[in-house]
Enzyme design. Structure first.
Site, mmCIF file in Angstrom:
data_model
loop_
_atom_site.group_PDB
_atom_site.id
_atom_site.type_symbol
_atom_site.label_atom_id
_atom_site.label_comp_id
_atom_site.label_asym_id
_atom_site.label_seq_id
_atom_site.Cartn_x
_atom_site.Cartn_y
_atom_site.Cartn_z
ATOM 1 N N ASP A 17 0.816 -1.212 0.000
ATOM 2 C CA ASP A 17 0.000 0.000 0.000
ATOM 3 C C ASP A 17 0.853 1.266 0.000
ATOM 4 O O ASP A 17 0.620 2.185 -0.795
ATOM 5 C CB ASP A 17 -0.946 0.010 1.206
ATOM 6 C CG ASP A 17 -2.092 -0.981 1.055
ATOM 7 O OD1 ASP A 17 -2.114 -1.710 0.049
ATOM 8 O OD2 ASP A 17 -2.961 -1.019 1.941
ATOM 9 N N ARG A 99 0.333 5.460 17.119
ATOM 10 C CA ARG A 99 0.098 6.515 16.134
ATOM 11 C C ARG A 99 0.607 7.887 16.547
ATOM 12 O O ARG A 99 1.173 8.608 15.722
ATOM 13 C CB ARG A 99 -1.391 6.578 15.779
ATOM 14 C CG ARG A 99 -1.950 5.332 15.105
ATOM 15 C CD ARG A 99 -0.952 4.582 14.305
ATOM 16 N NE ARG A 99 -1.513 3.515 13.497
ATOM 17 C CZ ARG A 99 -0.820 2.456 13.095
ATOM 18 N NH1 ARG A 99 0.454 2.339 13.457
ATOM 19 N NH2 ARG A 99 -1.372 1.536 12.332
ATOM 20 N N ASP A 128 -7.221 5.071 12.032
ATOM 21 C CA ASP A 128 -5.855 5.576 11.965
ATOM 22 C C ASP A 128 -5.750 6.913 11.248
ATOM 23 O O ASP A 128 -4.903 7.738 11.585
ATOM 24 C CB ASP A 128 -4.938 4.538 11.302
ATOM 25 C CG ASP A 128 -4.508 3.454 12.262
ATOM 26 O OD1 ASP A 128 -4.608 3.669 13.482
ATOM 27 O OD2 ASP A 128 -4.067 2.386 11.799
ATOM 28 N N SER A 182 -4.705 -8.159 6.957
ATOM 29 C CA SER A 182 -4.259 -6.814 7.283
ATOM 30 C C SER A 182 -3.755 -6.837 8.720
ATOM 31 O O SER A 182 -4.492 -7.221 9.630
ATOM 32 C CB SER A 182 -5.418 -5.825 7.132
ATOM 33 O OG SER A 182 -5.045 -4.549 7.594
#
Length: 404
Positions: A17, A99, A128, A182
């Site tokens: 990705d 994050r 996210d 994922s």
């Protein structure tokens, strides 16, 4: 879009990705791309990310691969664990807590290289995107944010694969020859989503897990471990002082070997939908039990209950991406103050997926055997309880007399 951006810092894993995003940024914006890859203890070799970036035309000086493991555990995981944070009662926030650190470092690099934009690979359906961008704006209010999943026309996996093949971007396969689950991995946890897991009725395949044996296959003999705390943070295992990242790595090994830390969860995303995820958090699952064990000795009832009242709010702030928000910082200040007296040692038994506290001691323990003993004592007058009970019952007695 060309000309809008001169230089962008991309959060880059080297996977499919973000490699597609890298090429898309070059094509669409005609800008200089800086790649940033964070080593948060995901357990993967990160040098291939550098090589792939070089192959895609990124200058060596524009490739950042930073080892953030110690900072991650010391400044993000440990403060969160001082609060015993669990989202919706069970989730240890392994993805969420990573994050803000990634956002922080991305902005630092943007300032360092003079970039006018940052980019991420989070989709428009997930949490996210919110977490990254709230971090960016909190730290650099005027930064331009590029979120390709909200902009491009690569709206299906087929289109992504076609784009990758057209631009000769390697496509990874799992052992079944299919696209892998994922996943998000760091030193605290690994998550799995997608494929068969999208059906919440389907049990996860055991061969999917990478950090723990199944509880059924764990040793038949329990493992005992002692964890020492100072000011609310774990500092030693079995008497050996360790750095934060090394300590969590050790707990991951102990937990994984004993089948600890698996979680199958349907959670409420901030964007409004429910999602099903499967998580492995072996070391964190041990740590939170140990931390509550030492708090049971060292926190006053009022302190402990106030923390428990605030915990769901604190956990929700982290889950939703508000690490840098003033209310999270304010709650953290209170938690850190209370944690000054959280010290001592907890002994735990690890056995087939379970973690049990079997011993605890502290030089600042509030537990007094001379008060709690069932034997004769000279420090507690049991007759005092009569007035205490009557005063607490007074409002209920008056209500009964008035209302019948």
């Amino acid at each position: 879009m060309k000309g809008e951006v001169k230089k962008v810092v991309l959060a880059y894993s080297g996977g499919l990705d973000t490699s597609i995003i890298l090429r898309w940024l070059q094509d669409q914006y005609g800008c200089e791309v800086v790649t940033f890859t964070a080593d948060l203890g995901q357990g993967e070799e990160l040098e291939p990310a550098r090589q792939k970036a070089l192959l895609m035309g990124i200058k060596p000086e524009n490739i950042f691969i930073d080892d953030l493991r110690e900072e991650f555990v010391r400044d993000f995981v440990f403060p969160m664990f001082r609060a015993n944070a669990l989202y919706e009662g069970v989730y240890l926030l392994g993805t969420s807590i990573a994050r803000p650190l990634i956002s922080k470092r991305q902005i630092e690099i943007a300032n360092q290289v003079g970039a006018d934009a940052v980019a991420h690979g989070a989709t428009g359906k997930g949490n996210d995107q919110v977490r990254f961008e709230l971090g960016y704006y909190a730290l650099k209010p005027d930064i331009k944010v590029i979120a390709p999943w909200r902009l491009w026309d690569l709206t299906s996996r087929t289109r992504l694969l076609d784009f990758a093949e057209k631009h000769q971007i390697p496509i990874a396969k799992d052992k079944r020859g299919e696209a892998p689950y994922s996943t998000d991995a760091n030193l605290l946890h690994i998550s799995y989503e997608g494929k068969a897991l999208e059906d919440p009725w389907v049990e996860p395949f055991d061969d999917m897990f990478t950090r723990s044996v199944s509880p059924e296959m764990a040793p038949d003999k329990p493992t005992y471990v002692e964890i020492e705390f100072e000011k609310g943070d774990a500092v030693a295992i079995d008497g050996e002082r360790l750095s934060p990242a090394t300590l969590l790595t050790r707990l991951n090994a102990l937990g994984g070997a004993n089948g600890i830390g698996r979680l199958d969860l349907v959670e409420n995303r901030f964007v409004g939908m429910k999602s099903r995820g499967v998580y492995e958090t072996p070391g964190g699952s041990i740590l939170i039990v140990a931390h509550r064990g030492i708090e049971s000795l060292t926190l006053d009832r009022g302190e402990a209950h106030l923390k428990d009242d605030l915990m769901p709010r604190y956990a929700e702030l982290i889950y939703n991406g508000f690490w840098f928000a003033p209310e999270r910082v304010a709650i953290q200040t209170m938690i850190d103050k209370v944690s000054e007296n959280v010290c001592g040692t907890v002994r735990l038994k690890l056995y087939k997926g379970s973690v049990s506290v079997v011993g605890r001691k502290s030089p600042k323990s509030l537990y007094r055997m001379d008060y709690v003993t069932f034997e004769e004592d000279s420090v507690y007058d049991q007759r005092d309880a009569q007035g205490f009970i009557k005063l607490n019952a007074l409002r209920m007695r008056l209500a009964k007399m008035a209302r019948g």
